[in-house]
Design an enzyme around this catalytic site. Structure first.
Site, PDB file in Angstrom:
ATOM      1  N   ARG A  36      47.015  41.368  31.495  1.00  0.00           N
ATOM      2  CA  ARG A  36      46.498  42.443  32.047  1.00  0.00           C
ATOM      3  C   ARG A  36      47.899  43.375  32.189  1.00  0.00           C
ATOM      4  NH1 ARG A  36      43.685  38.380  34.852  1.00  0.00           N
ATOM      5  NH2 ARG A  36      41.780  38.601  34.500  1.00  0.00           N
ATOM      6  N   LYS A  63      44.486  39.456  39.270  1.00  0.00           N
ATOM      7  CA  LYS A  63      43.400  39.750  39.754  1.00  0.00           C
ATOM      8  C   LYS A  63      42.649  38.691  40.544  1.00  0.00           C
ATOM      9  CE  LYS A  63      39.023  41.667  37.671  1.00  0.00           C
ATOM     10  NZ  LYS A  63      38.324  41.904  36.623  1.00  0.00           N
ATOM     11  N   HIS A 126      44.619  47.248  27.578  1.00  0.00           N
ATOM     12  CA  HIS A 126      43.599  46.236  28.153  1.00  0.00           C
ATOM     13  C   HIS A 126      42.923  45.538  27.133  1.00  0.00           C
ATOM     14  CE1 HIS A 126      42.255  44.123  31.567  1.00  0.00           C
ATOM     15  NE2 HIS A 126      40.971  44.035  30.952  1.00  0.00           N
ATOM     16  N   ARG A 129      43.708  41.963  25.483  1.00  0.00           N
ATOM     17  CA  ARG A 129      42.862  40.922  26.012  1.00  0.00           C
ATOM     18  C   ARG A 129      41.504  40.528  25.222  1.00  0.00           C
ATOM     19  NH1 ARG A 129      44.646  38.917  30.583  1.00  0.00           N
ATOM     20  NH2 ARG A 129      42.332  38.398  31.368  1.00  0.00           N
ATOM     21  N   TYR A 163      35.236  22.601  41.963  1.00  0.00           N
ATOM     22  CA  TYR A 163      35.770  21.347  41.584  1.00  0.00           C
ATOM     23  C   TYR A 163      36.748  21.262  40.045  1.00  0.00           C
ATOM     24  CZ  TYR A 163      32.714  19.873  44.982  1.00  0.00           C
ATOM     25  OH  TYR A 163      32.159  19.436  46.102  1.00  0.00           O
TER      26      TYR A 163
END
Length: 189
Positions: A36, A63, A126, A129, A163
């Site tokens: 980011r 984030k 950005h 990404r 999990y």
């Protein structure tokens, strides 16, 4: 830029940028590491371990509010070591030209793209990404969970989040080197 041909052209253009050393490095590191933008521009030298080839982003800057470690491929380390000759006396990797105590602004990074005639509706900082995510997934070489882990994405499935804690580190290291090699192929005509 999420198609290979367009991304290759973007990278060739980015590698021609002749702005400040900090802005040049920032654009190249965004392409190679796809963090980011705020994670990169607020980074400190203490987060980078060249021996272990990793960047540890503190939880308060992510984030997800969880510490995130990214592998550092060879070309990123070269850029960082070169940059350190210019900015290494301070704690910030990318200090502002106005003050060593302040980071480079996101506007500076996006403005660098505009100076390269790359419009905001085509690509932003950005956007590296999205480019990486799309092209890594499209390559078919990497497990989608490894790509998501590298992007520090957390899925919407609350049971799985509770999990599933795999980091896919070994695959992410190989993926980082592969991605950097792809970027560097595009960077040189």
């Amino acid at each position: 830029m999420t198609d290979r041909k367009g991304f290759a052209k973007l990278i060739r253009t980015v590698w021609t940028y002749e702005g400040t050393v900090e802005a040049q490095a920032a654009l190249k590191l965004l392409a190679l590491l796809y963090p980011r933008p705020g994670e990169l521009r607020l980074s400190h030298w203490s987060e980078f371990d060249f021996e272990e080839r990793m960047w540890t982003i503190p939880a308060d800057r992510t984030k997800t509010r969880k510490l995130h470690t990214k592998p550092l491929p060879g070309p990123a380390i070269e850029i960082l070591k070169d940059l350190k000759r210019f900015t290494g006396k301070g704690s910030l990797v990318l200090p502002s030209q106005m003050s060593d105590g302040r980071p480079l602004s996101e506007n500076t990074m996006n403005y660098a793209l505009r100076r390269l005639d790359i419009q905001a509706d085509v690509h932003t900082c950005h956007g590296f990404r999205s480019s990486a995510s799309s092209l890594l997934n499209e390559s078919g070489k990497w497990h989608p969970d490894a790509i998501e882990a590298e992007l520090a994405h957390v899925g919407d499935n609350h049971v799985r989040k509770a999990y599933h804690r795999a980091t896919y580190w070994d695959e992410r290291v190989r993926m980082a080197e592969w991605w950097a090699a792809e970027v560097m192929k595009f960077a040189t005509p």
